[in-house]
Design a protein around this motif. Structure first.
Motif, PDB file in Angstrom:
ATOM      1  N   THR A 170       0.829  -1.205   0.000  1.00  0.00           N
ATOM      2  CA  THR A 170       0.000   0.000   0.000  1.00  0.00           C
ATOM      3  C   THR A 170       0.867   1.258   0.000  1.00  0.00           C
ATOM      4  OG1 THR A 170      -1.697  -1.211   1.226  1.00  0.00           O
ATOM      5  CG2 THR A 170      -1.862   1.187   1.192  1.00  0.00           C
ATOM      6  N   SER A 171       1.917   1.252   0.801  1.00  0.00           N
ATOM      7  CA  SER A 171       2.811   2.414   0.849  1.00  0.00           C
ATOM      8  C   SER A 171       3.498   2.638  -0.492  1.00  0.00           C
ATOM      9  CB  SER A 171       3.855   2.218   1.952  1.00  0.00           C
ATOM     10  OG  SER A 171       3.236   2.033   3.209  1.00  0.00           O
ATOM     11  N   ALA A 172       3.891   1.558  -1.154  1.00  0.00           N
ATOM     12  CA  ALA A 172       4.523   1.702  -2.467  1.00  0.00           C
ATOM     13  C   ALA A 172       3.550   2.282  -3.481  1.00  0.00           C
ATOM     14  CB  ALA A 172       5.048   0.349  -2.944  1.00  0.00           C
ATOM     15  N   ALA A 173       2.301   1.812  -3.447  1.00  0.00           N
ATOM     16  CA  ALA A 173       1.298   2.340  -4.378  1.00  0.00           C
ATOM     17  C   ALA A 173       1.035   3.822  -4.119  1.00  0.00           C
ATOM     18  CB  ALA A 173       0.007   1.542  -4.258  1.00  0.00           C
ATOM     19  N   ILE A 174       0.983   4.203  -2.849  1.00  0.00           N
ATOM     20  CA  ILE A 174       0.750   5.613  -2.515  1.00  0.00           C
ATOM     21  C   ILE A 174       1.925   6.474  -2.962  1.00  0.00           C
ATOM     22  CG2 ILE A 174       0.501   7.234  -0.597  1.00  0.00           C
ATOM     23  CD1 ILE A 174      -1.107   5.115   0.863  1.00  0.00           C
ATOM     24  N   SER A 175       3.158   5.992  -2.722  1.00  0.00           N
ATOM     25  CA  SER A 175       4.334   6.786  -3.095  1.00  0.00           C
ATOM     26  C   SER A 175       4.446   6.959  -4.606  1.00  0.00           C
ATOM     27  CB  SER A 175       5.596   6.125  -2.550  1.00  0.00           C
ATOM     28  OG  SER A 175       5.797   4.858  -3.160  1.00  0.00           O
ATOM     29  N   ILE A 176       3.947   5.987  -5.367  1.00  0.00           N
ATOM     30  CA  ILE A 176       3.988   6.100  -6.830  1.00  0.00           C
ATOM     31  C   ILE A 176       2.882   7.018  -7.342  1.00  0.00           C
ATOM     32  CG2 ILE A 176       3.683   4.808  -8.980  1.00  0.00           C
ATOM     33  CD1 ILE A 176       4.996   2.420  -7.591  1.00  0.00           C
ATOM     34  N   ALA A 177       1.693   6.909  -6.747  1.00  0.00           N
ATOM     35  CA  ALA A 177       0.535   7.641  -7.267  1.00  0.00           C
ATOM     36  C   ALA A 177       0.391   9.045  -6.699  1.00  0.00           C
ATOM     37  CB  ALA A 177      -0.741   6.849  -6.990  1.00  0.00           C
ATOM     38  N   ALA A 178       0.899   9.301  -5.498  1.00  0.00           N
ATOM     39  CA  ALA A 178       0.654  10.586  -4.841  1.00  0.00           C
ATOM     40  C   ALA A 178       1.126  11.796  -5.656  1.00  0.00           C
ATOM     41  CB  ALA A 178       1.286  10.588  -3.449  1.00  0.00           C
ATOM     42  N   PRO A 179       2.352  11.804  -6.212  1.00  0.00           N
ATOM     43  CA  PRO A 179       2.767  12.989  -6.982  1.00  0.00           C
ATOM     44  C   PRO A 179       1.875  13.266  -8.188  1.00  0.00           C
ATOM     45  CG  PRO A 179       4.658  11.629  -6.425  1.00  0.00           C
ATOM     46  CD  PRO A 179       3.454  10.836  -6.086  1.00  0.00           C
ATOM     47  N   SER A 180       1.498  12.204  -8.917  1.00  0.00           N
ATOM     48  CA  SER A 180       0.667  12.421 -10.105  1.00  0.00           C
ATOM     49  C   SER A 180      -0.740  12.861  -9.723  1.00  0.00           C
ATOM     50  CB  SER A 180       0.619  11.141 -10.941  1.00  0.00           C
ATOM     51  OG  SER A 180       0.141  10.058 -10.169  1.00  0.00           O
ATOM     52  N   VAL A 181      -1.298  12.303  -8.638  1.00  0.00           N
ATOM     53  CA  VAL A 181      -2.633  12.718  -8.193  1.00  0.00           C
ATOM     54  C   VAL A 181      -2.610  14.174  -7.735  1.00  0.00           C
ATOM     55  CG1 VAL A 181      -4.408  12.323  -6.446  1.00  0.00           C
ATOM     56  CG2 VAL A 181      -3.354  10.378  -7.604  1.00  0.00           C
ATOM     57  N   TYR A 182      -1.576  14.547  -6.986  1.00  0.00           N
ATOM     58  CA  TYR A 182      -1.455  15.939  -6.538  1.00  0.00           C
ATOM     59  C   TYR A 182      -1.345  16.882  -7.730  1.00  0.00           C
ATOM     60  CZ  TYR A 182       0.798  20.133  -4.690  1.00  0.00           C
ATOM     61  OH  TYR A 182       1.135  21.433  -4.400  1.00  0.00           O
ATOM     62  N   LEU A 183      -0.547  16.524  -8.714  1.00  0.00           N
ATOM     63  CA  LEU A 183      -0.377  17.363  -9.900  1.00  0.00           C
ATOM     64  C   LEU A 183      -1.689  17.506 -10.674  1.00  0.00           C
ATOM     65  CD1 LEU A 183       1.616  18.917 -11.726  1.00  0.00           C
ATOM     66  CD2 LEU A 183       2.050  16.751 -12.910  1.00  0.00           C
ATOM     67  N   ALA A 184      -2.427  16.403 -10.806  1.00  0.00           N
ATOM     68  CA  ALA A 184      -3.696  16.454 -11.530  1.00  0.00           C
ATOM     69  C   ALA A 184      -4.724  17.318 -10.802  1.00  0.00           C
ATOM     70  CB  ALA A 184      -4.237  15.037 -11.724  1.00  0.00           C
ATOM     71  N   LEU A 185      -4.772  17.197  -9.475  1.00  0.00           N
ATOM     72  CA  LEU A 185      -5.754  17.973  -8.711  1.00  0.00           C
ATOM     73  C   LEU A 185      -5.436  19.459  -8.725  1.00  0.00           C
ATOM     74  CD1 LEU A 185      -6.331  15.660  -5.595  1.00  0.00           C
ATOM     75  CD2 LEU A 185      -7.838  15.978  -7.558  1.00  0.00           C
ATOM     76  N   VAL A 186      -4.161  19.790  -8.520  1.00  0.00           N
ATOM     77  CA  VAL A 186      -3.774  21.200  -8.417  1.00  0.00           C
ATOM     78  C   VAL A 186      -3.857  21.896  -9.773  1.00  0.00           C
ATOM     79  CG1 VAL A 186      -1.861  22.753  -7.874  1.00  0.00           C
ATOM     80  CG2 VAL A 186      -2.380  20.836  -6.366  1.00  0.00           C
ATOM     81  N   THR A 187      -3.538  21.168 -10.841  1.00  0.00           N
ATOM     82  CA  THR A 187      -3.453  21.797 -12.156  1.00  0.00           C
ATOM     83  C   THR A 187      -4.768  21.761 -12.918  1.00  0.00           C
ATOM     84  OG1 THR A 187      -1.133  21.095 -12.238  1.00  0.00           O
ATOM     85  CG2 THR A 187      -2.117  21.826 -14.297  1.00  0.00           C
ATOM     86  N   PHE A 188      -5.503  20.663 -12.846  1.00  0.00           N
ATOM     87  CA  PHE A 188      -6.664  20.488 -13.722  1.00  0.00           C
ATOM     88  C   PHE A 188      -7.999  20.330 -12.983  1.00  0.00           C
ATOM     89  CE2 PHE A 188      -2.966  18.646 -15.926  1.00  0.00           C
ATOM     90  CZ  PHE A 188      -2.907  19.484 -17.024  1.00  0.00           C
TER      91      PHE A 188
END
Length: 250
Positions: free
Chosen positions: A187-205
């Motif tokens: 779970t931690s590995a999945a979060i560490s991989i997905a968190a930057p892209s999810v943050y970028l998508a939310l903040v930008t789009f």
């Protein structure tokens, strides 16, 4: 050396008994555990084989020696259980080792680079460890271990992706606790991989998906940043890698 004569035999055995200065058996620096033995492999191949044989006294345990490197003539040993190993994998491994015209072998990584299926893959296809108990556990699972004279690292293969989330302590913990720990790591590995892209998508789009107080806080924090969000994210990830590398090397 020592020469052993047997009465009635016309040949003698020459046994290597020279004492060389070598490192004592200690706990591996990067594989420390809270439970389990504190022994680790050293650079002497004979000592490493003894550590394995002491834990696995089965007559099916086989040691197959080879010499690799046209200049160094380095001795390597394939360790496996005869009744558990996949013969097809073993034969393919031996063919790859025999076909490689390596000039020198100074460590186990040189062997790994010449036997992997996909050298440019981002996923590990060959496992490695410095712990005898982990090596024995892999052998008992049908794996093949490669020991290299002069190297404290042992290669294990075939290597599957789920082994990236296993630790040495899992073998000494109740299965339900070990399973929960592995689920936590995945779970931690999945979060560490997905968190930057999810943050970028939310903040930008997709700012409308962020709660207003949190959006205002993020906007206030980014007012002094002269870079776009994606550049900020890449710089942050690069900084994390620098800190990790520095903590391991300095």
């Amino acid at each position: 050396d020592t020469v052993l004569f047997v009465d009635g035999e016309d040949k003698a055995l020459v046994i290597r008994s020279t004492d060389y200065a070598e490192r004592q058996i200690t706990e591996p620096e990067f594989e420390k555990v809270l439970e389990g033995p504190r022994e680790g492999f050293v650079e002497n191949l004979s000592v490493n084989l003894t550590l394995i044989r002491r834990r696995l006294k089965s007559p099916e345990l086989k040691f197959k020696f080879k010499e690799v490197g046209t200049r160094t003539r380095t001795t390597i040993c394939l360790c496996y259980l005869e009744n558990l190993v996949n013969e097809r994998v073993l034969n393919e491994l031996e063919n790859r080792i025999d076909k490689n015209d390596i000039d020198s072998v100074v460590g186990a990584n040189v062997i790994a680079e010449n036997i992997v299926d996909s050298p440019l893959s981002v996923f590990s296809t060959v496992g490695s460890t410095e712990r005898p108990d982990v090596t024995v556990s892999k052998i008992l699972e049908g794996r093949i271990a490669i020991l290299v004279d002069g190297s404290s690292k042992v290669l294990t293969m075939p290597f599957v992706f789920i082994e990236s989330f296993q630790t040495a302590e899992d073998y000494y913990t109740e299965y339900y606790f070990a399973s929960l720990n592995r689920i936590l790591r995945i779970t931690s590995a999945a979060i560490s991989i997905a968190a930057p892209s999810v943050y970028l998508a939310l903040v930008t789009f997709h700012q409308e998906m962020i709660p207003t107080p949190l959006l205002l806080s993020i906007s206030a924090a980014r007012q002094g940043v002269p870079f776009p969000t994606i550049v900020e994210m890449l710089l942050l990830l690069f900084a994390f890698d620098l800190v990790r590398e520095a903590s391991a090397r300095i």
